[in-house]
Each structure stands twice: as structure tokens, then as C-alpha cells.
Scaffold this motif. Sequence first.
Motif, PDB file in Angstrom:
ATOM      1  N   ARG A 148       3.232  -7.210   1.441  1.00 28.67           N
ATOM      2  CA  ARG A 148       4.053  -6.988   2.637  1.00 28.67           C
ATOM      3  C   ARG A 148       5.477  -6.579   2.254  1.00 28.67           C
ATOM      4  O   ARG A 148       6.117  -5.789   2.942  1.00 28.67           O
ATOM      5  N   ASN A 149       5.962  -7.113   1.151  1.00 28.68           N
ATOM      6  CA  ASN A 149       7.293  -6.750   0.660  1.00 28.68           C
ATOM      7  C   ASN A 149       7.348  -5.262   0.299  1.00 28.68           C
ATOM      8  O   ASN A 149       8.345  -4.597   0.580  1.00 28.68           O
ATOM      9  N   GLN A 150       6.292  -4.750  -0.285  1.00 30.82           N
ATOM     10  CA  GLN A 150       6.240  -3.331  -0.651  1.00 30.82           C
ATOM     11  C   GLN A 150       6.362  -2.449   0.589  1.00 30.82           C
ATOM     12  O   GLN A 150       6.899  -1.344   0.517  1.00 30.82           O
ATOM     13  N   ASP A 151       5.858  -2.949   1.704  1.00 29.83           N
ATOM     14  CA  ASP A 151       5.935  -2.210   2.972  1.00 29.83           C
ATOM     15  C   ASP A 151       7.196  -2.543   3.762  1.00 29.83           C
ATOM     16  O   ASP A 151       7.364  -2.065   4.881  1.00 29.83           O
ATOM     17  N   GLY A 152       8.052  -3.410   3.214  1.00 30.36           N
ATOM     18  CA  GLY A 152       9.283  -3.801   3.893  1.00 30.36           C
ATOM     19  C   GLY A 152       9.052  -4.742   5.065  1.00 30.36           C
ATOM     20  O   GLY A 152       9.881  -4.831   5.961  1.00 30.36           O
ATOM     21  N   ARG A 153       7.934  -5.479   5.052  1.00 31.67           N
ATOM     22  CA  ARG A 153       7.602  -6.344   6.188  1.00 31.67           C
ATOM     23  C   ARG A 153       7.737  -7.833   5.878  1.00 31.67           C
ATOM     24  O   ARG A 153       7.404  -8.659   6.716  1.00 31.67           O
ATOM     25  N   ALA A 154       8.211  -8.207   4.713  1.00 34.28           N
ATOM     26  CA  ALA A 154       8.309  -9.628   4.359  1.00 34.28           C
ATOM     27  C   ALA A 154       9.707 -10.155   4.678  1.00 34.28           C
ATOM     28  O   ALA A 154      10.705  -9.489   4.414  1.00 34.28           O
ATOM     29  N   THR A 155       9.740 -11.344   5.240  1.00 36.29           N
ATOM     30  CA  THR A 155      11.028 -11.975   5.528  1.00 36.29           C
ATOM     31  C   THR A 155      11.567 -12.636   4.260  1.00 36.29           C
ATOM     32  O   THR A 155      10.828 -12.880   3.304  1.00 36.29           O
ATOM     33  N   THR A 156      12.840 -12.951   4.286  1.00 38.26           N
ATOM     34  CA  THR A 156      13.448 -13.626   3.136  1.00 38.26           C
ATOM     35  C   THR A 156      12.775 -14.971   2.884  1.00 38.26           C
ATOM     36  O   THR A 156      12.557 -15.350   1.730  1.00 38.26           O
ATOM     37  N   GLU A 157      12.442 -15.675   3.946  1.00 35.37           N
ATOM     38  CA  GLU A 157      11.769 -16.973   3.767  1.00 35.37           C
ATOM     39  C   GLU A 157      10.387 -16.796   3.138  1.00 35.37           C
ATOM     40  O   GLU A 157       9.979 -17.591   2.294  1.00 35.37           O
ATOM     41  N   GLU A 158       9.663 -15.762   3.549  1.00 33.55           N
ATOM     42  CA  GLU A 158       8.368 -15.488   2.924  1.00 33.55           C
ATOM     43  C   GLU A 158       8.547 -15.133   1.446  1.00 33.55           C
ATOM     44  O   GLU A 158       7.763 -15.560   0.599  1.00 33.55           O
TER      45      GLU A 158
END
Length: 190
Positions: A148-158
Motif C-alpha cells: 500500500r505504501n508503494q501506491d501511496g495509500r499507507a498512513t503513517t500509523e500503518e
Amino acid sequence: MSTETLIAIIVPIAVLLILIALGLWLAMRRRHLKERFGPEYDRTMEAEDSRHAAERDLRSREQRHRKLDIRELPPGARDRYAEEWKGAEEHFVDQPGRSVDDADRLVTQLMRDRGYPTEGYDQMLRDLSVEHGRTLEHYRAAHEVNVRNQDGRATTEELRGAMVHYRALFQELLSGTDDRPDRQPRHDAA
């Protein structure tokens, strides 16, 4: 007592003893797999069509794992990895996404240096499951967040949670230990 009477008594008793021995043997094999794979045993049971298919899958993982050249890291390499991990954690405040990428890269690189093949995520999970079944959920959770981070969809908490999850497997791989209570330490020459 006639021979036929003896046969009529002995044959059913022999068959019963064979069935009991077979049942005990199967129960011991099942217990071995449950202890070795931990939560991964249950996950595989849910994923497969039958207990037999799931246990066959787990045994095939064990067979593949036996052929791998899993080894301890030399102390210098452990120190280098520990420093790289520390750097990834230190950069988290300013660049959490990059830190999670670094953590994923470090775990994969560490696996490779320990002798695990790294030719695909699913196969990596299968190979790790033999000795690291109890920390595998950490790796799955971290990997999911990293995707999800690669897609820019992860929150800082995640992302923070992913670092914690990566750390669990990283530390286990780095120390050269696993999570199975029945495993004998492996002393490979470095």
C-alpha cells in the motif's frame, strides 16, 4: 483350541493393533506439524481443501527446507545489519515510507544472506514458514502495508506498525534463532 479359533481371535487383534499403531503414528505426525509450523498450520488448514492436502503441503515445505543451505551470519555481518536497521528506524520520523522500503529490503537481503531463496513473496513465505511460522504473520502484515505504501495509500500509523512487524522477523533472522521450541541449534562454520 482349534487352529481356526486361534486365527479367528489373533487376526482381529492384530488388525486392531495395526490400526491403533497407525492412528498413533498419524497423531504424532500431526502434532509435529502443529508444533513446527505454529499458526501457519491452522492457516494452511483453512487454505487447503482437506487436512490431508494441507499436511502434504506442509511436509513438502519441510522437504524443500531441508535442501536449503540455511546458515548463521558471521558476527561482522550481524553488526552491519544491526547498524543498517538502526539507520532505517532513525529515518522513520522524516521519511516513514522510505524507512519501510528499507526495512523490506533489509529483511529480504538478510534472508538471502542466511541462505533463503528470495525469488518471490509467496515462496519466501513458504520457506520461512518452516522455521519462522510464529513470526510469519508479522511479515505478512508488514508486506501488505509496504504494498500500500508503494501506491501511496499507507498512513503513517500503518507504516509505524509495519516497522514493528518487520522488526520481529528481522531480529529473529539476525539472531540466527527461530521460534520453534523443538529445534536444535545449528552450528555452521562461517
